[in-house]
Scaffold this active site. Sequence first.
Site, PDB file in Angstrom:
ATOM      1  CE  LYS A  89      -0.367  -1.340  13.940  1.00 34.87           C
ATOM      2  NZ  LYS A  89       0.795  -2.139  14.336  1.00 34.87           N
ATOM      3  CB  THR A 149      -0.979  -3.124  17.859  1.00 38.48           C
ATOM      4  OG1 THR A 149       0.172  -3.434  17.092  1.00 38.48           O
ATOM      5  CG2 THR A 149      -0.623  -3.121  19.339  1.00 38.48           C
ATOM      6  CG  ASP A 150      -1.123  -6.163  11.747  1.00 33.84           C
ATOM      7  OD1 ASP A 150      -0.729  -5.167  11.119  1.00 33.84           O
ATOM      8  OD2 ASP A 150      -1.639  -7.159  11.199  1.00 33.84           O
ATOM      9  NE  ARG A 168      -3.204   8.892  -9.534  1.00 29.88           N
ATOM     10  CZ  ARG A 168      -1.935   9.268  -9.587  1.00 29.88           C
ATOM     11  NH1 ARG A 168      -0.974   8.540  -9.055  1.00 29.88           N
ATOM     12  NH2 ARG A 168      -1.587  10.395 -10.179  1.00 29.88           N
ATOM     13  CG  ASN A 185       0.832  11.621  -5.630  1.00 34.35           C
ATOM     14  OD1 ASN A 185      -0.308  11.624  -5.157  1.00 34.35           O
ATOM     15  ND2 ASN A 185       1.164  10.931  -6.704  1.00 34.35           N
ATOM     16  CG  HIS A 198       1.419   8.093  -2.396  1.00 37.63           C
ATOM     17  ND1 HIS A 198       1.269   8.342  -3.738  1.00 37.63           N
ATOM     18  CD2 HIS A 198       2.710   8.375  -2.112  1.00 37.63           C
ATOM     19  CE1 HIS A 198       2.428   8.726  -4.247  1.00 37.63           C
ATOM     20  NE2 HIS A 198       3.324   8.767  -3.269  1.00 37.63           N
TER      21      HIS A 198
END
Length: 307
Positions: free
Chosen positions: A12, A57-58, A183, A257, A259
């Site tokens: 990945k 790959t995950d 956050r 923004n 994230h």
Amino acid sequence: MPTILGQNQYGKAENRVVKITRDGDTHHIKDLNVSVALSGDMDDVHYSGSNANVLPTDTTKNTVYAFAKEHGIESAEQFGIHLARHFVTSQEPIHRARIRIEEYAWERIATSDANSKFIGSDEVRHSFARKGQELRTTQITFDGENWEVISGLKDLTVMNSTNSEFWGYVKDKYTTLKEAYDRILCTDVSAAWRYNWTSDEERMPNWEKSYEQAKKHILQAFAETYSLSLQQTLYQMGSRVINSRSEIDEIRFSLPNNHHFLVDLEPFGLKNDNEVYFAADRPYGLIEATILRDGVEPRIPVDMTNL
Ligand SMILES: O=c1[nH]c(=O)c2[nH]c(=O)[nH]c2[nH]1
């Protein structure tokens, strides 16, 4: 025509991992872009499609995020060594691991004098600006009589690792966003401000000083605002500039923004206590607004991309 398989590798690429280490009120950031490439006994998957030797790959992606929690990120080198050793020693078919890491460097935002007395520090302990120069811009227009100067900056990346919430918003049948009470707030500031100097009869602003001061107020307002939305932070940044700089009458911002999503580490038996984030590059929220001195006509173009 007979063919054979040559060099091959897989994994990945570009796992964007942000690790916040919270040492009381003082936070530390590690912000990496990690690419994993594995090779070994991978003939079968190419020739016949058998996945028996293939670690997904995950999984390599999950390992990057889990290791950020389990081992921390002391340095990119240490982190890469941990990962490479893990893949090669835990998976028999994997003989070689290549880990490439890019690290984004951040520095703390200096606080205003008033706030430094309040927080007992010259720096805001959870507010950072990404290292590297922003782009400074200006547009000058003259019609033989009147001047218009619109100056600004682009790509000034800033982050608050706390003091940001987002809740109480409208919820319709498509709303899935969970309310956030702590956050990360991260944006690439693009700003354009218009000077009220219009005529050779008037005293010209000190452009260099004005730029430095406008940037300083933007950074300090970002760092010192306890944010309930990026919109609120934007307004604070703009009003701080207008209120502190008499030569500027109008300022417009375009704020993506950026994230940062908390990674779910529960499947690996790990608790993510606001530490390990996935930094998404798209899609992003885009918050844009103009802040004006009362009574002034807006003149900065709504679309600032060509400024
Ligand atoms: O600061 C924010 N403003 C929004 O309008 C918004 N919308 C959203 O999904 N997240 C956020 N965050």
